[in-house]
Design a protein around this motif. Sequence first.
Motif, mmCIF file in Angstrom:
data_model
loop_
_atom_site.group_PDB
_atom_site.id
_atom_site.type_symbol
_atom_site.label_atom_id
_atom_site.label_comp_id
_atom_site.label_asym_id
_atom_site.label_seq_id
_atom_site.Cartn_x
_atom_site.Cartn_y
_atom_site.Cartn_z
ATOM 1 N N ASN A 274 0.078 -6.729 -12.324
ATOM 2 C CA ASN A 274 -0.220 -7.027 -10.962
ATOM 3 C C ASN A 274 0.895 -7.123 -9.960
ATOM 4 O OD1 ASN A 274 0.394 -9.678 -11.636
ATOM 5 N ND2 ASN A 274 -1.298 -10.506 -10.873
ATOM 6 N N LYS A 275 2.208 -7.050 -10.358
ATOM 7 C CA LYS A 275 3.517 -7.202 -9.624
ATOM 8 C C LYS A 275 3.985 -5.798 -9.505
ATOM 9 C CE LYS A 275 4.533 -11.822 -11.210
ATOM 10 N NZ LYS A 275 5.371 -12.887 -11.628
ATOM 11 N N ALA A 276 3.186 -4.738 -9.409
ATOM 12 C CA ALA A 276 3.713 -3.294 -9.091
ATOM 13 C C ALA A 276 4.478 -2.734 -10.005
ATOM 14 C CB ALA A 276 4.195 -3.167 -7.701
ATOM 15 N N ARG B 275 -0.123 -8.670 -6.691
ATOM 16 C CA ARG B 275 0.954 -9.855 -6.039
ATOM 17 C C ARG B 275 1.944 -8.623 -5.226
ATOM 18 N NH1 ARG B 275 -0.178 -14.539 -7.618
ATOM 19 N NH2 ARG B 275 -1.412 -14.979 -9.481
ATOM 20 N N LYS B 276 1.936 -7.504 -5.614
ATOM 21 C CA LYS B 276 2.829 -6.850 -4.964
ATOM 22 C C LYS B 276 2.070 -5.513 -4.351
ATOM 23 C CE LYS B 276 7.378 -8.577 -6.380
ATOM 24 N NZ LYS B 276 8.761 -8.100 -6.886
ATOM 25 N N SER B 277 2.460 -4.854 -3.292
ATOM 26 C CA SER B 277 1.962 -3.794 -2.829
ATOM 27 C C SER B 277 2.210 -2.409 -3.683
ATOM 28 C CB SER B 277 2.364 -3.399 -1.456
ATOM 29 O OG SER B 277 1.929 -4.276 -0.552
ATOM 30 N N THR C 79 -16.426 -2.413 -6.244
ATOM 31 C CA THR C 79 -16.986 -2.703 -4.919
ATOM 32 C C THR C 79 -16.251 -2.623 -3.875
ATOM 33 O OG1 THR C 79 -16.816 -5.045 -5.203
ATOM 34 C CG2 THR C 79 -18.972 -4.087 -5.684
ATOM 35 N N SER C 80 -14.735 -2.929 -4.232
ATOM 36 C CA SER C 80 -13.632 -2.785 -3.274
ATOM 37 C C SER C 80 -12.392 -2.303 -3.834
ATOM 38 C CB SER C 80 -13.272 -3.736 -2.312
ATOM 39 O OG SER C 80 -12.736 -4.752 -3.013
ATOM 40 N N PRO C 81 -11.568 -1.362 -3.437
ATOM 41 C CA PRO C 81 -11.714 -0.837 -1.860
ATOM 42 C C PRO C 81 -12.666 -0.141 -2.126
ATOM 43 C CG PRO C 81 -9.751 0.324 -3.489
ATOM 44 C CD PRO C 81 -10.383 -0.935 -4.257
ATOM 45 N N THR C 82 -13.312 0.339 -0.738
ATOM 46 C CA THR C 82 -14.220 1.150 -0.298
ATOM 47 C C THR C 82 -13.819 2.406 0.271
ATOM 48 O OG1 THR C 82 -14.504 -0.057 1.689
ATOM 49 C CG2 THR C 82 -15.853 -0.741 0.024
ATOM 50 N N LYS C 83 -12.688 2.440 0.796
ATOM 51 C CA LYS C 83 -11.966 3.663 1.609
ATOM 52 C C LYS C 83 -11.120 4.481 0.490
ATOM 53 C CE LYS C 83 -12.158 1.386 6.069
ATOM 54 N NZ LYS C 83 -11.089 1.216 7.254
ATOM 55 N N SER C 84 -11.441 5.694 0.739
ATOM 56 C CA SER C 84 -10.513 6.533 -0.119
ATOM 57 C C SER C 84 -8.836 6.649 0.391
ATOM 58 C CB SER C 84 -10.927 8.082 -0.255
ATOM 59 O OG SER C 84 -11.079 8.746 1.180
ATOM 60 N N ARG C 85 -8.646 6.224 1.767
ATOM 61 C CA ARG C 85 -7.345 6.355 1.908
ATOM 62 C C ARG C 85 -6.913 4.800 2.758
ATOM 63 N NH1 ARG C 85 -4.928 11.496 3.114
ATOM 64 N NH2 ARG C 85 -5.984 13.135 2.552
ATOM 65 N N LEU C 86 -5.844 4.531 2.387
ATOM 66 C CA LEU C 86 -5.407 3.094 2.854
ATOM 67 C C LEU C 86 -4.212 3.013 2.946
ATOM 68 C CD1 LEU C 86 -7.338 0.436 0.404
ATOM 69 C CD2 LEU C 86 -7.659 0.851 2.889
ATOM 70 N N LYS C 87 -3.677 1.973 3.973
ATOM 71 C CA LYS C 87 -2.200 1.947 3.945
ATOM 72 C C LYS C 87 -1.829 0.836 2.803
ATOM 73 C CE LYS C 87 -1.462 2.266 8.862
ATOM 74 N NZ LYS C 87 -0.950 1.224 10.333
ATOM 75 N N ARG C 88 -0.480 1.038 2.305
ATOM 76 C CA ARG C 88 -0.401 0.535 0.897
ATOM 77 C C ARG C 88 -0.397 -1.237 1.090
ATOM 78 N NH1 ARG C 88 5.625 -0.703 0.630
ATOM 79 N NH2 ARG C 88 5.277 -0.700 -1.705
ATOM 80 N N SER C 89 -0.127 -1.582 2.125
ATOM 81 C CA SER C 89 -0.059 -3.138 2.476
ATOM 82 C C SER C 89 -1.465 -3.630 2.554
ATOM 83 C CB SER C 89 0.639 -3.245 3.829
ATOM 84 O OG SER C 89 0.107 -2.620 4.896
ATOM 85 N N LYS C 90 -2.667 -2.688 2.860
ATOM 86 C CA LYS C 90 -4.010 -3.251 2.821
ATOM 87 C C LYS C 90 -4.608 -3.441 1.519
ATOM 88 C CE LYS C 90 -4.000 -3.217 7.340
ATOM 89 N NZ LYS C 90 -4.234 -4.498 8.075
ATOM 90 N N LEU C 91 -4.063 -2.942 0.413
ATOM 91 C CA LEU C 91 -4.700 -3.005 -0.950
ATOM 92 C C LEU C 91 -4.107 -4.366 -1.627
ATOM 93 C CD1 LEU C 91 -6.436 -1.767 -3.071
ATOM 94 C CD2 LEU C 91 -4.536 -0.492 -3.954
ATOM 95 N N LYS C 92 -4.804 -5.072 -1.326
ATOM 96 C CA LYS C 92 -4.411 -6.492 -1.783
ATOM 97 C C LYS C 92 -5.015 -6.987 -3.222
ATOM 98 C CE LYS C 92 -2.230 -7.782 2.108
ATOM 99 N NZ LYS C 92 -1.007 -8.095 2.064
ATOM 100 N N ARG C 93 -6.201 -6.295 -3.393
ATOM 101 C CA ARG C 93 -7.019 -6.657 -4.841
ATOM 102 C C ARG C 93 -8.022 -5.622 -4.936
ATOM 103 N NH1 ARG C 93 -8.541 -11.925 -5.190
ATOM 104 N NH2 ARG C 93 -7.174 -12.560 -3.347
#
Length: 203
Positions: free
Chosen positions: A131-133, A164-166, A81-95
Motif C-alpha cells: 500500500n506504499k505504491a 499510504r502513498k498515491s 463501494t469506493s472509489p465510485t468514479k471511473s476517473r480521479l486525480k491520483r491524490s484523491k484515491l486514498k483507500r
Amino acid sequence: MNGTAIWARLSSGAPDPSFGDNGFVHHPVDGLWSSASALAGDQRLFLVGKNANGVQVLSVKLQPDPLPLLPGVPTARAKITSPTKSRLKRSKLKRVTGTASALNGSVSKVEVAIFKSGPRKSKRCIWLKSNKAKFRSVRKTKAGCKRQVWLRASGKTKWSLKLRKSLPIGKYTIYARAVPVGGTPEARFTRSLRNLRTIKLSR
C-alpha cells in the motif's frame, strides 16, 4: 409437504432471491401434505392441505436453513463501494472500501488486488504489492494477467485498504474477494458482481 425443503424459482428457472435464503427454506411442519400455498410479503408462507384432522390452513414463518457447501463454489462475496468514479486525480484515491458477506458461517478476511495497465503488447503484468505504491512485475501467462497479487484489507463485513502513498497516473483494475472460514474464495470478477472496478488516475 411433510417437513422438507421448499424451493421457489423464477420463470427463468433461477432461485427466487426474495424467497427465504436465495430461494430456499426448510418447512418445519410435519404431518401436513400441502395442496396449495401463498407467500406473504413478511416471509410468511400460507399452506392449505390435509392431515389427520382434515383440511387445515397454516401460517408458517420462514426460517431458512444454511445452504449446503458445494466444492469449488464461492461461499462469500465482496463488493467494492469506493472509489465510485471511473476517473480521479491520483491524490484523491486514498483507500478502497467495500462490504462482504458469507452464505454460510463468516468471512475470514477480504483481499484486494490492484493491476496497473501497461503497454498492450507487454509480456509483464504489474500488480500492486504494497500500500506504499510499490509494484511487482509478474510474467504474463497464456491466460493473461490472472495471477493476482492479493493485499489484505482491514475489516471483514465492512473493509478498507488504505493507500499510504498515491499511485502513479495510469489505468488500474481493482479486484476484491472475500475469503470465508473453511470455504471457497471468489475467483470470478465482473462489474456486475461489483467485485471489479476500473479507474483512470490523472495528475
